[in-house]
Scaffold this motif. Sequence first.
Motif, mmCIF file in Angstrom:
data_model
loop_
_atom_site.group_PDB
_atom_site.id
_atom_site.type_symbol
_atom_site.label_atom_id
_atom_site.label_comp_id
_atom_site.label_asym_id
_atom_site.label_seq_id
_atom_site.Cartn_x
_atom_site.Cartn_y
_atom_site.Cartn_z
ATOM 1 N N LYS A 44 0.698 -1.332 -0.039
ATOM 2 C CA LYS A 44 -0.006 -0.140 -0.204
ATOM 3 C C LYS A 44 0.855 1.070 -0.064
ATOM 4 O O LYS A 44 0.596 2.172 -0.686
ATOM 5 N N GLY A 45 1.952 1.150 0.989
ATOM 6 C CA GLY A 45 2.588 2.564 0.995
ATOM 7 C C GLY A 45 3.304 2.911 -0.392
ATOM 8 O O GLY A 45 3.601 4.169 -0.767
ATOM 9 N N LEU A 49 8.502 13.124 3.353
ATOM 10 C CA LEU A 49 8.421 12.196 3.962
ATOM 11 C C LEU A 49 9.011 10.687 3.252
ATOM 12 O O LEU A 49 8.623 10.575 1.978
ATOM 13 N N PRO A 50 9.972 9.850 3.908
ATOM 14 C CA PRO A 50 9.940 8.604 3.381
ATOM 15 C C PRO A 50 8.823 7.825 3.451
ATOM 16 O O PRO A 50 7.880 7.871 4.450
ATOM 17 N N PHE A 51 8.560 6.816 2.777
ATOM 18 C CA PHE A 51 7.112 6.081 2.648
ATOM 19 C C PHE A 51 7.725 4.520 2.711
ATOM 20 O O PHE A 51 7.985 4.099 1.781
ATOM 21 N N PRO A 52 7.487 3.866 3.930
ATOM 22 C CA PRO A 52 7.405 2.495 3.824
ATOM 23 C C PRO A 52 6.535 1.747 2.540
ATOM 24 O O PRO A 52 5.572 2.356 2.793
ATOM 25 N N VAL A 53 7.151 0.862 2.134
ATOM 26 C CA VAL A 53 6.286 0.439 1.108
ATOM 27 C C VAL A 53 5.185 -0.752 1.503
ATOM 28 O O VAL A 53 3.936 -0.406 0.679
ATOM 29 N N VAL A 111 3.288 2.002 6.618
ATOM 30 C CA VAL A 111 3.232 3.490 6.029
ATOM 31 C C VAL A 111 2.524 4.325 6.886
ATOM 32 O O VAL A 111 3.031 5.374 6.970
ATOM 33 N N GLU A 112 1.213 4.104 7.505
ATOM 34 C CA GLU A 112 0.607 4.923 8.350
ATOM 35 C C GLU A 112 1.410 5.281 9.620
ATOM 36 O O GLU A 112 1.431 6.422 10.042
ATOM 37 N N LEU A 113 1.987 4.218 10.106
ATOM 38 C CA LEU A 113 2.554 4.589 11.542
ATOM 39 C C LEU A 113 3.973 5.287 11.137
ATOM 40 O O LEU A 113 4.437 6.354 12.015
ATOM 41 N N GLY A 114 4.622 4.898 10.114
ATOM 42 C CA GLY A 114 5.888 5.663 9.815
ATOM 43 C C GLY A 114 5.702 7.204 9.482
ATOM 44 O O GLY A 114 6.274 8.023 9.666
ATOM 45 N N MET A 115 4.645 7.318 8.776
ATOM 46 C CA MET A 115 4.142 8.750 8.282
ATOM 47 C C MET A 115 3.927 9.439 9.541
ATOM 48 O O MET A 115 4.399 10.798 9.905
ATOM 49 N N LEU A 116 3.247 9.036 10.552
ATOM 50 C CA LEU A 116 2.913 9.831 11.757
ATOM 51 C C LEU A 116 4.229 10.106 12.434
ATOM 52 O O LEU A 116 4.228 11.237 13.009
ATOM 53 N N VAL A 117 4.882 9.090 12.448
ATOM 54 C CA VAL A 117 6.201 9.365 13.500
ATOM 55 C C VAL A 117 7.138 10.279 12.645
ATOM 56 O O VAL A 117 7.634 11.326 13.619
ATOM 57 N N ASP A 118 7.081 10.055 11.454
ATOM 58 C CA ASP A 118 8.185 11.188 10.692
ATOM 59 C C ASP A 118 7.428 12.458 10.809
ATOM 60 O O ASP A 118 8.249 13.652 10.818
ATOM 61 N N MET A 142 10.747 -4.745 4.105
ATOM 62 C CA MET A 142 11.972 -4.270 4.446
ATOM 63 C C MET A 142 12.197 -2.781 3.856
ATOM 64 O O MET A 142 13.141 -1.789 4.152
ATOM 65 N N GLU A 143 11.496 -2.478 2.546
ATOM 66 C CA GLU A 143 11.918 -1.559 1.585
ATOM 67 C C GLU A 143 11.285 -0.199 2.074
ATOM 68 O O GLU A 143 10.116 -0.155 2.550
#
Length: 315
Positions: free
Chosen positions: A108-109, A210-214, A218-225, A297-298
């Motif tokens: 999804k990311g 923002l970087p996007f976990p693939v 993605v949602e948690l990564g985006m919020l933290v970043d 992982m990407e």
Amino acid sequence: MLEDVERWLSTRSWSVEDRPLKQLIAAKRATGSTVSVVLPALNEEETVGEIVAIIRRELMTRKVPLVDEIVVIDSGSTDRTSEVAADAGARVVHRDEILPRLPAVPGKGEVLWRSLLVTSGDIVAFVDADLKEFSADFVSGIVGPLLTDPGVDLVKAMYDRPLGSAAGQGGRVTELMARPILNMHWPQLAGFVQPLGGEYAARRSLLEQLPFPVGYGVELGMLVDALHLVGLDALAQVDVGVRKHRHQDGQALGRMSAAIYRTAQLRLARGHMIRPSLTQFERGENGFEPRTYSVDMEERPPMAEIEEYVERKAA
């Protein structure tokens, strides 16, 4: 709960009813902002058409010109998702047609990241394509604060998530994985009701940094970043009612949890996983049989670092 989280809840948590459509249209005209809605879709022919039709009927008219474009990104559907979405009035783009020099990976990311290259709105709203009994409030709610408050950069939807007939029992990965991680490691984000929810909007100027976990992280990564990049007061949430959608089975949720944990781990230590895989078990003819899945992982870099995106902005 931290004192600044309590303050944030009183100043950055709203209801969709707090901003009537007339107010949003006036703010949109005053700021000259444009709004794009993106639906990532994989085999969602049963629901995507109705979502697109409702947005077009209620938010893309002469009287209510809140949304400027609606784009469905098909990530490899084998059903009629693309056809149904196009018939309902969306622009449909296949994931693999975007940035073809960089082979797409499942997730999804990945789709959300690529969507920045084929949309033009100053504000980009993401909406999952599997929602049932969809309401246009899901879009107007998350876009509203971005139009009326220049200090807000990202808005998450919050809602009740029933599981069948059981109220409030949806969001199992949120309660078992994401919420404990956020409370322990990023307590400033403890006030988000639906940190993993797929309905949120942000300014393009933030998303492109923002970087996007693939995958599912993605949602948690985006919020933290976003917290680290723009601070808590630039984040907000809006109550849009009830969210009904297709639920996944327990093993799929386990794989989702692994991806989310990996995303958190990477941000905690910027290290690597010792074993980037997850083994689950299914009962077969000879008892329980192991099934091992790789964990996403990407991550994709900030879009502002992609040459094609920079050239597109400059054109």
